[in-house]
Design a protein around this motif. Sequence first.
Motif, mmCIF file in Angstrom:
data_model
loop_
_atom_site.group_PDB
_atom_site.id
_atom_site.type_symbol
_atom_site.label_atom_id
_atom_site.label_comp_id
_atom_site.label_asym_id
_atom_site.label_seq_id
_atom_site.Cartn_x
_atom_site.Cartn_y
_atom_site.Cartn_z
ATOM 1 N N TYR B 44 1.416 16.580 -3.315
ATOM 2 C CA TYR B 44 -0.353 17.025 -3.172
ATOM 3 C C TYR B 44 -0.334 17.649 -2.136
ATOM 4 O O TYR B 44 0.176 17.272 -0.981
ATOM 5 C CB TYR B 44 -1.209 15.690 -2.679
ATOM 6 C CG TYR B 44 -1.653 14.362 -4.508
ATOM 7 C CD1 TYR B 44 -0.428 13.730 -4.299
ATOM 8 C CD2 TYR B 44 -2.939 15.064 -5.023
ATOM 9 C CE1 TYR B 44 -0.491 13.122 -5.750
ATOM 10 C CE2 TYR B 44 -2.785 13.455 -5.742
ATOM 11 C CZ TYR B 44 -1.896 12.952 -6.084
ATOM 12 O OH TYR B 44 -1.804 11.844 -7.903
ATOM 13 N N HIS B 75 -6.854 10.312 0.931
ATOM 14 C CA HIS B 75 -6.283 10.800 0.825
ATOM 15 C C HIS B 75 -4.998 10.741 0.711
ATOM 16 O O HIS B 75 -4.848 10.932 2.193
ATOM 17 C CB HIS B 75 -7.547 11.678 -0.006
ATOM 18 C CG HIS B 75 -6.670 12.345 -1.448
ATOM 19 N ND1 HIS B 75 -5.263 13.114 -1.594
ATOM 20 C CD2 HIS B 75 -6.851 12.553 -2.129
ATOM 21 C CE1 HIS B 75 -5.012 13.044 -3.023
ATOM 22 N NE2 HIS B 75 -6.383 12.861 -3.417
ATOM 23 N N SER B 86 -2.415 7.463 -4.666
ATOM 24 C CA SER B 86 -3.145 8.926 -3.785
ATOM 25 C C SER B 86 -4.054 8.797 -3.092
ATOM 26 O O SER B 86 -4.235 9.589 -2.622
ATOM 27 C CB SER B 86 -3.004 9.935 -4.904
ATOM 28 O OG SER B 86 -3.206 9.231 -6.187
ATOM 29 N N ILE B 87 -5.278 8.040 -3.556
ATOM 30 C CA ILE B 87 -6.815 7.817 -3.204
ATOM 31 C C ILE B 87 -6.961 6.314 -3.575
ATOM 32 O O ILE B 87 -6.693 5.855 -3.780
ATOM 33 C CB ILE B 87 -7.576 8.519 -4.071
ATOM 34 C CG1 ILE B 87 -9.035 8.996 -3.021
ATOM 35 C CG2 ILE B 87 -7.914 7.685 -5.673
ATOM 36 C CD1 ILE B 87 -9.298 10.178 -3.966
ATOM 37 N N LYS B 111 -13.351 13.196 -6.408
ATOM 38 C CA LYS B 111 -12.406 14.223 -7.394
ATOM 39 C C LYS B 111 -13.526 15.516 -7.415
ATOM 40 O O LYS B 111 -12.842 16.181 -7.823
ATOM 41 C CB LYS B 111 -12.666 13.249 -9.074
ATOM 42 C CG LYS B 111 -12.213 11.913 -8.664
ATOM 43 C CD LYS B 111 -10.697 11.521 -8.960
ATOM 44 C CE LYS B 111 -10.284 12.470 -10.351
ATOM 45 N NZ LYS B 111 -8.807 12.549 -10.625
ATOM 46 N N LEU B 114 -12.640 17.415 -3.885
ATOM 47 C CA LEU B 114 -11.897 17.122 -2.515
ATOM 48 C C LEU B 114 -11.204 18.557 -2.769
ATOM 49 O O LEU B 114 -11.159 18.548 -3.793
ATOM 50 C CB LEU B 114 -11.442 15.979 -2.519
ATOM 51 C CG LEU B 114 -12.301 14.691 -1.872
ATOM 52 C CD1 LEU B 114 -11.114 13.770 -1.162
ATOM 53 C CD2 LEU B 114 -12.930 14.784 -0.161
ATOM 54 N N VAL B 116 -7.533 19.287 -2.788
ATOM 55 C CA VAL B 116 -6.411 18.987 -3.615
ATOM 56 C C VAL B 116 -5.852 19.200 -4.434
ATOM 57 O O VAL B 116 -6.339 19.301 -5.730
ATOM 58 C CB VAL B 116 -6.329 17.094 -2.977
ATOM 59 C CG1 VAL B 116 -5.280 16.227 -3.921
ATOM 60 C CG2 VAL B 116 -7.025 16.629 -2.180
#
Lengths: 81, 132
Positions: B44, B75, B86-87, B111, B114, B116
């Motif tokens: 990530y 996160h 992951s979160i 979701k 962010l 990412v």
Amino acid sequence: MTVHCRFFARYAEVAGREALDLDVPRGATVAQAVDALRVMLRAGAQLPARPLVAVNREHAALDRVLVDGDELALLPPLAGG
Amino acid sequence: MTRDPIDIGALIANVSDAGRGATVAFLGSVRRSSDDGPVVAIEYSAYEEMVEAEFGGIVTEARARWPGADVAARHRVGDVPLGAASIAVVAAAPHRGEAFEAARYVIEEAKRRLPVWKRERFAGGTARWREE
């Protein structure tokens, strides 16, 4: 005026860098800055004409007018979580 | 954001209060989907300064919408192995309805907002950006 451009993830690979300073005319919009990047960068045509963007760390629209010193980030499709 | 494994217990402790009788904890973990092949890890990456700002805004919005609730979220970035979180989102509120709603709000907005990205790494050493 100068806009600080940042690239992330796949777009950083396309741009071949993570950041660059771009000179644009006063009053330029995000869309005009993106157009300039697509022309200036060697593989710039691989960047979408209408990417997701952030200005100064906030999501922004393509018609947003930039000011000197803004940080413009080109964001690939988000995939967090 | 964190580069280390997410400590869900610490997040729960952050929002616990004697006045909050309901706590909801959500973990999103790295999953292998059928067409991924031999994925060994997902890396990530993030626009970290913006993630901090967006996460802060989302948490502030949740606290305003559910005034009795408190929420905490993290996160993870860097290499996250299959099966690891992951979160994480934790919401605590006086009653379960608000706790579930606040947690749902935070994960859905995260979701959606962010910045990412994830890159799948395969056993053979190849990798690809996953955009969905």
